[in-house]
Enzyme design. Structure first.
Site, PDB file in Angstrom:
ATOM      1  CE  LYS A  92      -2.533   3.250   2.510  1.00 43.06           C
ATOM      2  NZ  LYS A  92      -2.422   3.998   3.769  1.00 43.06           N
ATOM      3  CG  ASP A 145      -6.773   2.125   2.978  1.00 43.65           C
ATOM      4  OD1 ASP A 145      -7.859   1.856   2.411  1.00 43.65           O
ATOM      5  OD2 ASP A 145      -6.506   3.263   3.381  1.00 43.65           O
TER       6      ASP A 145
END
Length: 307
Positions: free
Chosen positions: A281, A300
């Site tokens: 991420k 996320d």
């Protein structure tokens, strides 16, 4: 028995009450032993330095319509944590060594103001600003493609006009997103402000102090212990480890980061993920916001919930 009277010179003096140390300690305090206080003193040869000319600061148009750049949908939205709202809907930040303010004009366009920029550097500052704002990408064209492809986006597009992806300095972006893991925007901003103050002071606007982002060498002068005392927690070891890893890269970490702009997305994510504290991420955020990987999608838990 008479008490012995001390001479006036021998009488005990009142000790001043010491002030409590600041919490957290500032990076400048921690680096004083290394850098020395003499760096801030004017030299005796200052009169021999060439005169630097400054134009009177004034707002200048960027000739970008609001459909291509909305400041409120771009700067305070979690792409970067170094821009401040210094007056209502006026935003100020640093690009390279340039301190710049931005605002919308009455016609919706954007104007900029350069603070303490020598007249000889004004063109460079404008070019750096346009590069940072990623103006080579046409939002109008992208929006039309997206609206034609997705009915839900078509309904939301009128609320998102001018929401632009920035093109940040890769080192700056990397360090900021190392601070972002399991964190919120307010706390990330405080951490980034702390690290930024290691750089050269550029000025104060709207009660905020602004600094040029520190170099790798400057960042290497602060310790993991210093960062932990400043509230970075487990992120401290990742920042210190990443700085060391970048310094060990052939040709230097700055060149290595810049070279990632020429690679495919999966190669960029794999390369960034070799740095301490960088997962998929965070790597996607850095790739999207600084390395020209516009098809990167940071995912996320919030994104998964929406999906």
């Amino acid at each position: 028995m008479q008490s012995l009277k001390l001479p006036r010179t021998m009488k005990k003096r009142r000790r001043p009450i010491p002030r409590p140390p600041s919490t957290p300690p500032t990076p400048q305090t921690l680096l004083l032993k290394t850098l020395g206080a003499s760096n801030n003193k004017p030299t005796s040869n200052s009169s021999k330095k060439p005169r630097i000319l400054f134009n009177t600061p004034k707002w200048l148009p960027l000739n970008i319509p609001q459909s291509e750049l909305s400041l409120s949908l771009t700067l305070p939205t979690g792409q970067t944590f170094r821009w401040k709202e210094t007056t209502h809907l006026h935003y100020t930040g640093v690009i390279g060594s340039h301190l710049i303010s931005l605002k919308h004009l009455q016609n919706g366009g954007v104007a900029y103001l350069l603070h303490q920029t020598p007249s000889s550097e004004e063109d460079d500052a404008r070019s750096a600003l346009l590069d940072f704002l990623n103006v080579g990408i046409s939002l109008t064209e992208i929006w039309e493609v997206f609206k034609a492809s997705d009915l839900r986006f078509a309904g939301l597009a009128r609320y998102l006009g001018g929401a632009r992806v920035l093109r940040q300095d890769p080192l700056e972006c990397l360090i900021q997103f190392l601070c972002s893991s399991n964190n919120n925007i307010g706390r990330i901003t405080k951490m980034v402000d702390y690290l930024s103050s290691l750089g050269n002071y550029l000025g104060s606007v709207g009660g905020f102090d602004f600094y040029e982002f520190p170099s790798l060498d400057r960042l290497s002068m602060i310790s993991e212990e210093d960062l932990r005392k400043a509230g970075f927690g487990y992120r401290a070891k990742y920042i210190i480890g990443t700085v060391k890893a970048l310094q060990s890269k052939p040709g230097g970490g700055i060149e290595w980061l810049a070279s990632l702009r020429e690679m495919d997305l999966h190669q960029v994510v794999d390369a960034l993920s070799t740095l301490p504290g960088v997962g998929p991420k965070v790597a996607a955020c850095i790739a999207l916001f600084s390395l020209d990987q516009h098809h990167a999608i940071p995912v996320d838990t919030h994104v998964w919930q929406k999906c």
